[in-house]
Write a protein that holds these residues in place. Sequence first.
Motif, PDB file in Angstrom:
ATOM      1  N   LEU A 201       0.823  -1.217   0.000  1.00 33.75           N
ATOM      2  CA  LEU A 201       0.000   0.000   0.000  1.00 33.75           C
ATOM      3  C   LEU A 201       0.855   1.266   0.000  1.00 33.75           C
ATOM      4  N   GLU A 202       2.034   1.201   0.600  1.00 31.84           N
ATOM      5  CA  GLU A 202       2.929   2.363   0.579  1.00 31.84           C
ATOM      6  C   GLU A 202       3.508   2.595  -0.815  1.00 31.84           C
ATOM      7  N   THR A 203       3.516   1.551  -1.648  1.00 34.87           N
ATOM      8  CA  THR A 203       4.088   1.641  -2.995  1.00 34.87           C
ATOM      9  C   THR A 203       3.039   1.942  -4.053  1.00 34.87           C
ATOM     10  N   ALA A 204       1.817   1.433  -3.844  1.00 30.94           N
ATOM     11  CA  ALA A 204       0.770   1.476  -4.867  1.00 30.94           C
ATOM     12  C   ALA A 204       0.030   2.808  -4.901  1.00 30.94           C
ATOM     13  N   ASP A 205      -0.661   3.026  -6.016  1.00 27.20           N
ATOM     14  CA  ASP A 205      -1.562   4.173  -6.159  1.00 27.20           C
ATOM     15  C   ASP A 205      -2.971   3.832  -5.676  1.00 27.20           C
ATOM     16  N   PHE A 206      -3.367   2.588  -5.921  1.00 23.58           N
ATOM     17  CA  PHE A 206      -4.743   2.167  -5.617  1.00 23.58           C
ATOM     18  C   PHE A 206      -4.690   0.741  -5.106  1.00 23.58           C
ATOM     19  N   GLY A 207      -5.645   0.355  -4.282  1.00 27.95           N
ATOM     20  CA  GLY A 207      -5.624  -0.982  -3.719  1.00 27.95           C
ATOM     21  C   GLY A 207      -6.997  -1.618  -3.637  1.00 27.95           C
ATOM     22  N   TYR A 208      -6.977  -2.950  -3.659  1.00 32.01           N
ATOM     23  CA  TYR A 208      -8.185  -3.762  -3.474  1.00 32.01           C
ATOM     24  C   TYR A 208      -7.903  -4.791  -2.388  1.00 32.01           C
ATOM     25  N   VAL A 209      -8.892  -5.044  -1.549  1.00 30.72           N
ATOM     26  CA  VAL A 209      -8.802  -6.099  -0.545  1.00 30.72           C
ATOM     27  C   VAL A 209      -9.660  -7.263  -1.033  1.00 30.72           C
ATOM     28  N   LEU A 210      -9.015  -8.415  -1.243  1.00 29.44           N
ATOM     29  CA  LEU A 210      -9.718  -9.600  -1.721  1.00 29.44           C
ATOM     30  C   LEU A 210      -9.827 -10.595  -0.579  1.00 29.44           C
ATOM     31  N   GLU A 211     -11.049 -10.972  -0.235  1.00 30.08           N
ATOM     32  CA  GLU A 211     -11.295 -11.915   0.862  1.00 30.08           C
ATOM     33  C   GLU A 211     -12.292 -12.965   0.400  1.00 30.08           C
ATOM     34  N   THR A 212     -11.902 -14.239   0.541  1.00 31.52           N
ATOM     35  CA  THR A 212     -12.727 -15.383   0.108  1.00 31.52           C
ATOM     36  C   THR A 212     -13.321 -15.171  -1.283  1.00 31.52           C
ATOM     37  N   ASP A 214     -13.923 -12.453  -3.006  1.00 28.73           N
ATOM     38  CA  ASP A 214     -14.676 -11.227  -3.288  1.00 28.73           C
ATOM     39  C   ASP A 214     -13.850  -9.994  -2.938  1.00 28.73           C
ATOM     40  N   VAL A 215     -14.061  -8.912  -3.665  1.00 24.38           N
ATOM     41  CA  VAL A 215     -13.476  -7.629  -3.281  1.00 24.38           C
ATOM     42  C   VAL A 215     -14.319  -7.053  -2.149  1.00 24.38           C
ATOM     43  N   SER A 216     -13.716  -6.950  -0.973  1.00 21.05           N
ATOM     44  CA  SER A 216     -14.449  -6.455   0.194  1.00 21.05           C
ATOM     45  C   SER A 216     -14.238  -4.965   0.421  1.00 21.05           C
ATOM     46  N   LEU A 217     -13.180  -4.421  -0.168  1.00 18.28           N
ATOM     47  CA  LEU A 217     -12.854  -3.011   0.048  1.00 18.28           C
ATOM     48  C   LEU A 217     -11.921  -2.556  -1.063  1.00 18.28           C
ATOM     49  N   SER A 218     -12.041  -1.316  -1.475  1.00 18.37           N
ATOM     50  CA  SER A 218     -11.117  -0.766  -2.467  1.00 18.37           C
ATOM     51  C   SER A 218     -11.009   0.734  -2.252  1.00 18.37           C
TER      52      SER A 218
END
Length: 239
Positions: A201-212, A214-218
Amino acid sequence: MKGLLTIDSLSVSYGKVEAVRNVSLAVGEGQIVTIIGPNGAGKTTLLGALMGFLPARGTVAFEGRDLAGSSVEDRVEMGICLVPEKRELFSDMSVEDNLILGAYAQRHDGAHVKRSFEAVYDRFPRLKERRKQLSGTLSGGERQMLAMGRALMSKPRLLLLDEPSLGLAPLIVREIFRIIASLRETGVSILLVEQNARAALETADFGYVLETGDVSLSGKAADLLTDARVAETYLGGHV
C-alpha cells in the motif's frame, strides 16, 4: 487516467468451488495497483486467469480489447507478463540465458533485445555481475530480481507480480519494492499481489482487498493505509 486493464465481474472456479467471484477492478496506464488479502483469498487464481492460464467467466479487456479467446502467447505479445510467486526460473541455465528466454516475443528484433539487456542490467547490476552464473545458485533476492528482469525483457505494458517479497529478508524486500516503484517512471503498469500489505500500500496508487474470492474493500492506497479495518486485519493494528 486512461484505462489499460479493465476487469468486469470475473469469476473463476475449480470444479464446483468458486475461487474468485464477480471481481471488478481496473489498472490505469503508469499506475501501480495492489491486491491484498489473506492466503486462499483467490489472489493468485485471479492473476492466473488474467494471464490466460485458467478459464474464467466475465470480461477482461486490455487497452479496450476483449481478451476472450486470447492465448497466453497472445497476451504476452500484447504486453502482459506475469512474474509468478515461485519465480519458475530455469535453474540449470545461466542468468543471461534466462533473460534471453524472456525476450522470446521480440527475438527477431536484435536491436530491441540488446536494449532490453542494457536496461535490465542497469536496473539490476547484480544480475550483470552474475550473468554467466547458473540461476539455481543465486540467492532468493537475486532470483526475484532475475524473475523480474526476465519479465522486463518482454517489453511489457502490464506487469503482474505475484508475491515478489515472499521468503526474502527485510533489507531485500525494501530493495524489491524500491525497484517496483521505480518501474512506474518507465511507463510500465503493475498489478501487484502481495502479503506484505503495508509495503504494497505504501508503494501502490490504488488498492483492493480480496477476501474469500470477493473484493471487500477498495480505494486509494493511502486511504486504505489509514482504514481501521485494514489496519486491524493486515497492518498489525497500527495505522
